[in-house]
Scaffold this motif. Structure first.
Motif, PDB file in Angstrom:
ATOM      1  N   TRP A 110       0.830  -1.201   0.000  1.00 31.86           N
ATOM      2  CA  TRP A 110       0.000   0.000   0.000  1.00 31.86           C
ATOM      3  C   TRP A 110       0.871   1.261   0.000  1.00 31.86           C
ATOM      4  N   ILE A 111       1.956   1.256   0.800  1.00 31.57           N
ATOM      5  CA  ILE A 111       2.843   2.434   0.847  1.00 31.57           C
ATOM      6  C   ILE A 111       3.450   2.691  -0.533  1.00 31.57           C
ATOM      7  N   ARG A 112       3.818   1.605  -1.221  1.00 30.10           N
ATOM      8  CA  ARG A 112       4.374   1.768  -2.577  1.00 30.10           C
ATOM      9  C   ARG A 112       3.365   2.426  -3.503  1.00 30.10           C
TER      10      ARG A 112
ATOM     11  N   PHE B  85       1.441   7.385  -6.413  1.00 28.36           N
ATOM     12  CA  PHE B  85       0.450   8.392  -6.794  1.00 28.36           C
ATOM     13  C   PHE B  85       0.745   9.750  -6.179  1.00 28.36           C
ATOM     14  N   LYS B  86       1.474   9.761  -5.057  1.00 26.53           N
ATOM     15  CA  LYS B  86       1.877  11.023  -4.451  1.00 26.53           C
ATOM     16  C   LYS B  86       2.746  11.806  -5.413  1.00 26.53           C
ATOM     17  N   ALA B  87       3.647  11.094  -6.101  1.00 25.63           N
ATOM     18  CA  ALA B  87       4.602  11.764  -6.963  1.00 25.63           C
ATOM     19  C   ALA B  87       4.099  11.864  -8.404  1.00 25.63           C
ATOM     20  N   TRP B  88       2.982  11.202  -8.693  1.00 25.44           N
ATOM     21  CA  TRP B  88       2.484  11.131 -10.056  1.00 25.44           C
ATOM     22  C   TRP B  88       2.325  12.536 -10.651  1.00 25.44           C
TER      23      TRP B  88
END
Lengths: 381, 298
Positions: free
Chosen positions: A367-369, A374-377
């Motif tokens: 999940w963290i991956r 998506f955080k950096a997307w």
């Protein structure tokens, strides 16, 4: 929630101007939302699923409670315990003795849930407290082997104490879950829908899980929780920095046994009649898998892990029917390459290996991956 | 005396089997510093192959046993390569947990192969007794002692005297230095697993002899080697032998005398005795009788 003005925080969700906001359990809006949604979904399950599936979901919840307990001692404090099943058994039998009804073979005092449930946690916690000084003398794999010894001794005691457990191969009925005369294991009409008995009990167990999970999360972020991590990461260094080893390990074992006892007591109610053979090495391995597959040193992890470990066998059972008969037979005596139970066991073992080799942080790590992607997307970092 | 001596001989017989299993643990521990929880599954598979070769395929008993050992050595080496090698450099605990996963997988394979039956290994000793110093003892116990101690000595000599043994000892001392001296460390890991699995097959055959036979659940017997390695020292072959014989005799004497003198301890109390010895042993001497104390650095 935070002392930073909303206007300053906009677009900067990770801007914290004080330590308390940074350390908050739900330190982002997304976490608040998603926790609320998951909880809502969990609460609505008894209104949607049938009795059979609710039994599984209730088992997920009690596995999660025990799993969080094991994660406190093994994930956070790094003390590998193969003896978790014994503490669960102790809790289960304390509950059955205090809350169960007597029969020709076993004793029972028929007390209220308000008495037997706390005692089901306290008695194993006391035994854990007494056991901790022994455990604190050894480290790492030696501790795993020591707790294995404890497991076999405990199993023997359970088999011999027939007045308490019903004896080997016979077993006994669990405690009656009734709170001040209100039966928690009976069909009830809630919001105009008739819930099954197990559905009602599931709601009660879910409430306990939420309380105990928040409690564990809070322990993990206090001074004691940081002491746990220090002991796990390098115990000698922790001791040099003034973390009292014995006291920290003792607290970890005591807390973990408390959770195990509560989980064990509730588990017997979900599965019904229990024999002493239930509290065996296999159950302990189940819980290590809950922690490892879910994610060590997290609270969400064991909950995901519990769902995985409990639901996977059913999933396989359901889909085994659509696999070719030469590969998997659905009965024990069938002629296939494997039967369903062997396939379940095989995949269970393979899963443990795959997770440890490929993603040691477990499903929570997966999940963290995803989250970081998506955080950096749309950028890759 | 008529009860005591045969009981001791039986204890030495079981104990030497435990010692043989314990040496399997020790060999892997010395090479990789991992306690191999998959050993019980390797043992049960070894017993299955012995039974299949001797009874199913009709090989002569010694040939069948050696063939089973070779097959298991292959399985051990493959397991190491597939499941353990990716974890080199990872925490020891992760590797130990992987062996638990391997244990589950191999146990399932064994339970598929064995099924609900009880297998016999077709050994030539049966339930016959021989006269030793005026007392009748089971042939099988003598066979267990001779074969186990023989195999353990062979391993000891191999490690002490041969070139490969030197390389293995170098690996266990310091992997990187061994690598720098031209030792193929990976091959040593495989070799350790192969040796250990072969010994487990031999021990499985010995456990399956006599009246007992082999079921899928017999695997748990092999966990009794854990008390042995703890009491003897986790990296000492000599310690395994001493502790194995001690624990075997203690178990056997308990089985003989406990029902009469201490019935309140319950039925089958002898099964727990090794684990009680384990707990006491860890308290008194955490590194065992012959083990090397672990050096801890901050």
């Amino acid at each position: 929630m935070s002392s930073t003005p909303r206007s300053l925080r906009r677009g900067r969700p990770e801007l914290y101007s004080d330590y308390a906001a940074d350390q908050a359990i739900w330190n982002t809006a997304a976490k608040r939302w998603s926790t609320g949604l998951v909880l809502l979904l969990a609460l609505s399950l008894p209104f949607m699923l049938n009795r059979d599936l609710m039994g599984l979901m209730a088992l997920v919840v009690v596995y999660a409670i025990s799993g969080i307990g094991l994660n406190l001692v093994s994930g956070y404090a790094g003390q590998i315990s193969l003896g978790h099943a014994v503490f669960m058994g102790l809790g289960a039998y304390t509950a059955a003795l205090l809350g169960g009804s007597p029969s020709s073979t076993v004793r029972g005092l028929e007390l209220d849930l308000l008495i037997w449930l706390p005692m089901a946690g306290i008695v194993p916690a006391l035994i854990g407290w007494l056991f901790a000084p022994l455990a604190a003398r050894v480290r790492g794999l030696y501790l795993a082997i020591l707790t294995l010894g404890l497991l076999f001794v405990g199993e023997h005691v359970f088999k011999e104490a027939t007045w308490l457990t019903g004896g080997s191969g016979v077993g006994r009925a669990p405690a009656a879950p009734s709170i001040l005369g209100f039966d928690l294991y009976a069909r009830r009409t809630v919001l105009g829908t008739e819930l099954s008995a197990i559905g009602v009990f599931y709601l009660f167990a879910l409430l306990l899980l939420v309380v105990m999970a928040v409690l564990a999360r809070n322990v993990a972020r206090t001074r004691q929780g940081r002491a746990f991590s220090a002991v796990r990461d390098r115990d000698i260094a922790a001791e040099v920095m003034g973390v009292p080893l014995l006291r920290t390990k003792r607290l970890a074992f005591t807390l973990s046994s408390f959770y195990a006892g509560i989980g064990g007591a509730l588990m017997t109610i979900v599965i019904g009649f229990t024999t002493p053979e239930k509290w065996s090495l296999l159950l302990s391995i189940d819980f290590l898998a809950v922690v490892l597959i879910g994610g060590a040193a997290t609270i969400t992890g064991p909950i995901i892990g519990a769902a995985f470990v409990v639901l996977m066998p059913r999933f396989i059972e359901t889909f085994a029917g659509s696999l070719p008969e030469w590969f998997v037979s659905t009965t024990v005596g069938g002629g296939g390459l494997l039967n369903v139970f062997q396939l379940q066991g095989l995949l269970f073992g393979v899963m443990i290996v795959i997770f440890l080799v490929a993603e040691p942080r477990g499903l929570f790590g997966v999940w963290i991956r995803i989250r970081n992607y998506f955080k950096a997307w749309p950028f890759s970092y | 005396m008529e009860i005591l001596l045969p009981s001791i001989v039986r204890g030495l017989g079981i104990g030497s089997t435990y010692a043989l299993l314990a040496v399997g643990f020790v060999v892997i521990y010395r090479a990789t510093e991992v306690v191999n929880f998959a050993q019980p599954a390797l043992m049960i598979l070894g017993a299955y192959f012995t039974s299949w070769f001797v009874i199913g395929l009709g090989m002569p008993f010694p040939v069948g046993v050696i063939a089973a050992m070779i097959v298991m050595a292959g399985i051990g080496a493959v397991t190491e390569r597939v499941a353990m090698r990716p974890l080199v450099g990872q925490p020891v605990f992760s590797a130990a947990m992987v062996t638990v996963g391997v244990f589950i997988v191999l146990t399932m394979v064994a339970s598929r192969l064995i099924g609900p039956d009880i297998l016999t290994v077709g050994d030539p000793w049966g339930l016959e007794r021989v006269e030793v110093g005026g007392f009748a003892v089971f042939q099988i116990d003598l066979a267990k002692i001779v074969i186990s101690l023989g195999a353990i000595s062979a391993v000891g000599v191999l490690l002490k005297r041969s070139r490969i043994g030197l390389a293995m000892r170098a690996t266990s001392l310091d992997q990187e230095t061994a690598l720098a001296q031209g030792v193929n460390v990976g091959r040593m890991f495989s070799l350790a697993w192969a040796m250990s699995a072969g010994l487990a097959a031999l021990a499985g055959m010995l456990i399956g002899t006599g009246a007992g036979g082999i079921e899928a659940t017999t695997a748990l017997v092999a966990l009794k080697a854990l008390p042995v390695i703890i009491v003897g020292g986790i990296d000492s072959i000599q310690g395994s032998v001493v502790a194995g014989l001690f624990i075997g005799v203690a178990e056997s004497l308990t089985r003989t005398y406990q029902p009469e003198y201490a019935p309140w301890l319950g039925a089958n109390f002898d099964v727990v005795v090794p684990y009680l010895i384990l707990i006491v042993g860890l308290m008194v001497r955490p590194y065992g009788l012959f083990g090397t104390p672990e050096v801890q650095r901050v």
